[in-house]
Design a protein around this motif. Structure first.
Motif, PDB file in Angstrom:
ATOM      1  N   SER A  77       0.829  -1.206   0.000  1.00 20.57           N
ATOM      2  CA  SER A  77       0.000   0.000   0.000  1.00 20.57           C
ATOM      3  C   SER A  77       0.864   1.257   0.000  1.00 20.57           C
ATOM      4  O   SER A  77       0.598   2.205  -0.744  1.00 20.57           O
ATOM      5  N   ALA A  78       1.918   1.260   0.825  1.00 29.88           N
ATOM      6  CA  ALA A  78       2.809   2.423   0.900  1.00 29.88           C
ATOM      7  C   ALA A  78       3.508   2.673  -0.431  1.00 29.88           C
ATOM      8  O   ALA A  78       3.857   3.810  -0.756  1.00 29.88           O
ATOM      9  N   ASP A  79       3.716   1.605  -1.210  1.00 27.91           N
ATOM     10  CA  ASP A  79       4.341   1.738  -2.528  1.00 27.91           C
ATOM     11  C   ASP A  79       3.346   2.168  -3.610  1.00 27.91           C
ATOM     12  O   ASP A  79       3.720   2.338  -4.770  1.00 27.91           O
ATOM     13  N   GLY A  80       2.077   2.286  -3.239  1.00 22.81           N
ATOM     14  CA  GLY A  80       1.057   2.690  -4.197  1.00 22.81           C
ATOM     15  C   GLY A  80       0.653   1.596  -5.161  1.00 22.81           C
ATOM     16  O   GLY A  80       0.132   1.888  -6.251  1.00 22.81           O
ATOM     17  N   CYS A  81       0.861   0.338  -4.763  1.00 20.17           N
ATOM     18  CA  CYS A  81       0.589  -0.788  -5.673  1.00 20.17           C
ATOM     19  C   CYS A  81      -0.591  -1.653  -5.238  1.00 20.17           C
ATOM     20  O   CYS A  81      -0.847  -2.703  -5.843  1.00 20.17           O
ATOM     21  N   LEU A  82      -1.298  -1.251  -4.208  1.00 23.17           N
ATOM     22  CA  LEU A  82      -2.362  -2.093  -3.662  1.00 23.17           C
ATOM     23  C   LEU A  82      -3.666  -1.860  -4.408  1.00 23.17           C
ATOM     24  O   LEU A  82      -4.484  -1.023  -4.032  1.00 23.17           O
ATOM     25  N   ASP A  83      -3.859  -2.629  -5.477  1.00 20.97           N
ATOM     26  CA  ASP A  83      -5.111  -2.554  -6.232  1.00 20.97           C
ATOM     27  C   ASP A  83      -5.909  -3.838  -6.010  1.00 20.97           C
ATOM     28  O   ASP A  83      -5.556  -4.680  -5.182  1.00 20.97           O
ATOM     29  N   GLY A  84      -6.980  -4.000  -6.763  1.00 18.16           N
ATOM     30  CA  GLY A  84      -7.834  -5.165  -6.596  1.00 18.16           C
ATOM     31  C   GLY A  84      -7.121  -6.478  -6.851  1.00 18.16           C
ATOM     32  O   GLY A  84      -7.352  -7.479  -6.163  1.00 18.16           O
ATOM     33  N   GLU A  85      -6.227  -6.499  -7.847  1.00 16.11           N
ATOM     34  CA  GLU A  85      -5.492  -7.724  -8.159  1.00 16.11           C
ATOM     35  C   GLU A  85      -4.572  -8.101  -7.016  1.00 16.11           C
ATOM     36  O   GLU A  85      -4.491  -9.269  -6.625  1.00 16.11           O
TER      37      GLU A  85
END
Length: 331
Positions: free
Chosen positions: A240-248
């Motif tokens: 999440s902190a890396d900005g990569c936490l999406d639905g996939e």
């Protein structure tokens, strides 16, 4: 004279394979490296073998500690390393004699924070090249999502295939909090991925990983499940902190949680009584990993029989679940 690489080998009761491992590291065509061995409280002859190598080769240093587990042993190695780049190997595996030479060439080209590569999985006479990508790849802090997804699919875990710039990483993970944890490679790899910014991949198998039948049949304790639950949430926060936490990624986290829970449930269901297993399952209800593994988003990554079992878990049909697991083990 400064050294460019520190190769760390953490040792605990592996005298059968230890000489082969150490010889493979010392037999490098590239010479500017040190071999740092952490003897993690071995109770057989491994410690003596380590000292023997230190006496006959000035590149070898040995640190003897009480048994503290692999996570703390690797932390000790990192804190005592002198090389510009750091890599750790398991003491029952071997490496290619061209490893440091090829890493040095690649670092000269791209100066990445991490260079990672493939490995050979050795099971008796069977050797399988575990390939990550088809060709050389580079990643930066804005294109890490693919690497996060690989980690969540358990295809980016092994620390033994990652060489990192030592001054770009601080091994400040609360290792004591995870003493005895069996998912240490994934957790440390996640910390590396979250803190480093440039990555380079070499599509060559420089590492030879020897599988162990005994390691595949160990019971996964409830304490390890608790640590896995904590580590999974920690990894989720880093993504999440890396900005990569999406639905996939959320779905992959649920799928990973299901794999971890399965590793806990299946051996215990077979080795313990039904009553004991049901009590352990009930005890796990308060853990975050229980909620993740019963999330329906994991269904698309699971087989129909597995989805049925986790449906029983979700609906708290624990007695039926234990029966289903035991039936599968007898087939």
């Amino acid at each position: 004279m400064s050294v460019f690489f520190t190769a760390a080998v953490c040792v605990y009761n592996t005298e059968k394979y230890l000489r082969e491992c150490l010889d493979s590291v010392l037999n490098q065509s590239y010479k500017n490296f040190e071999l740092l061995i952490v003897d993690d409280g071995s109770t057989e002859k491994s410690g003596c073998i380590c000292d023997e190598y230190a006496e006959k080769d000035s590149r070898v240093r040995v640190i003897h500690t009480e048994n503290q587990g692999v996570l703390l042993a690797r932390k000790t190695a990192f804190e005592n390393a002198r090389g510009d780049y750091f890599i750790v190997f398991d003491s029952d595996d071997t490496v290619s004699p061209e490893l440091f030479s090829r890493l040095s060439e690649k670092i000269e080209q791209c100066a990445s924070d991490m260079i990672f590569f493939d490995y050979n999985k050795i099971n008796g006479k069977n050797i399988t090249h575990e390939k990550t990508f088809d060709g050389e790849r580079t990643f930066n802090k804005d294109s890490k999502k693919e690497l996060w997804e690989l980690l969540l699919r358990s295809k980016f875990n092994s620390l033994c295939c990652k060489c990192i710039r030592r001054d770009k990483f601080d091994y400040d993970i609360d290792a004591a909090h995870y003493k005895g944890y069996r998912g240490e490679d994934r957790l440390v790899s996640a910390h590396m991925l979250s803190r480093l910014n440039t990555f380079c991949y070499l599509p060559e198998a420089f590492y030879n990983y020897r599988t162990s039948a005994s390691s595949l049949t160990r019971t996964y304790s409830f304490e390890n499940l608790v640590m896995s639950s904590r580590a999974t949430e920690e990894i989720r926060q880093m993504i999440s902190a890396d900005g990569c936490l999406d639905g996939e990624c959320e779905a992959l986290i649920c799928s990973l949680a299901r794999m971890i829970y399965r590793n806990f449930l299946y051996p215990n269901a077979v080795s313990l009584s039904k009553k004991e297993t049901v009590e352990l399952i009930k005890k796990s209800e308060s853990l975050g990993i229980y909620k993740l593994c019963t999330d329906r988003r994991a269904d698309k990554y699971s087989s129909k029989p597995e989805n049925l079992k986790f449906s029983l878990l979700r609906n708290k049909k624990y007695s039926l679940l234990v029966d289903a697991v035991r039936l599968k083990s007898r087939i």
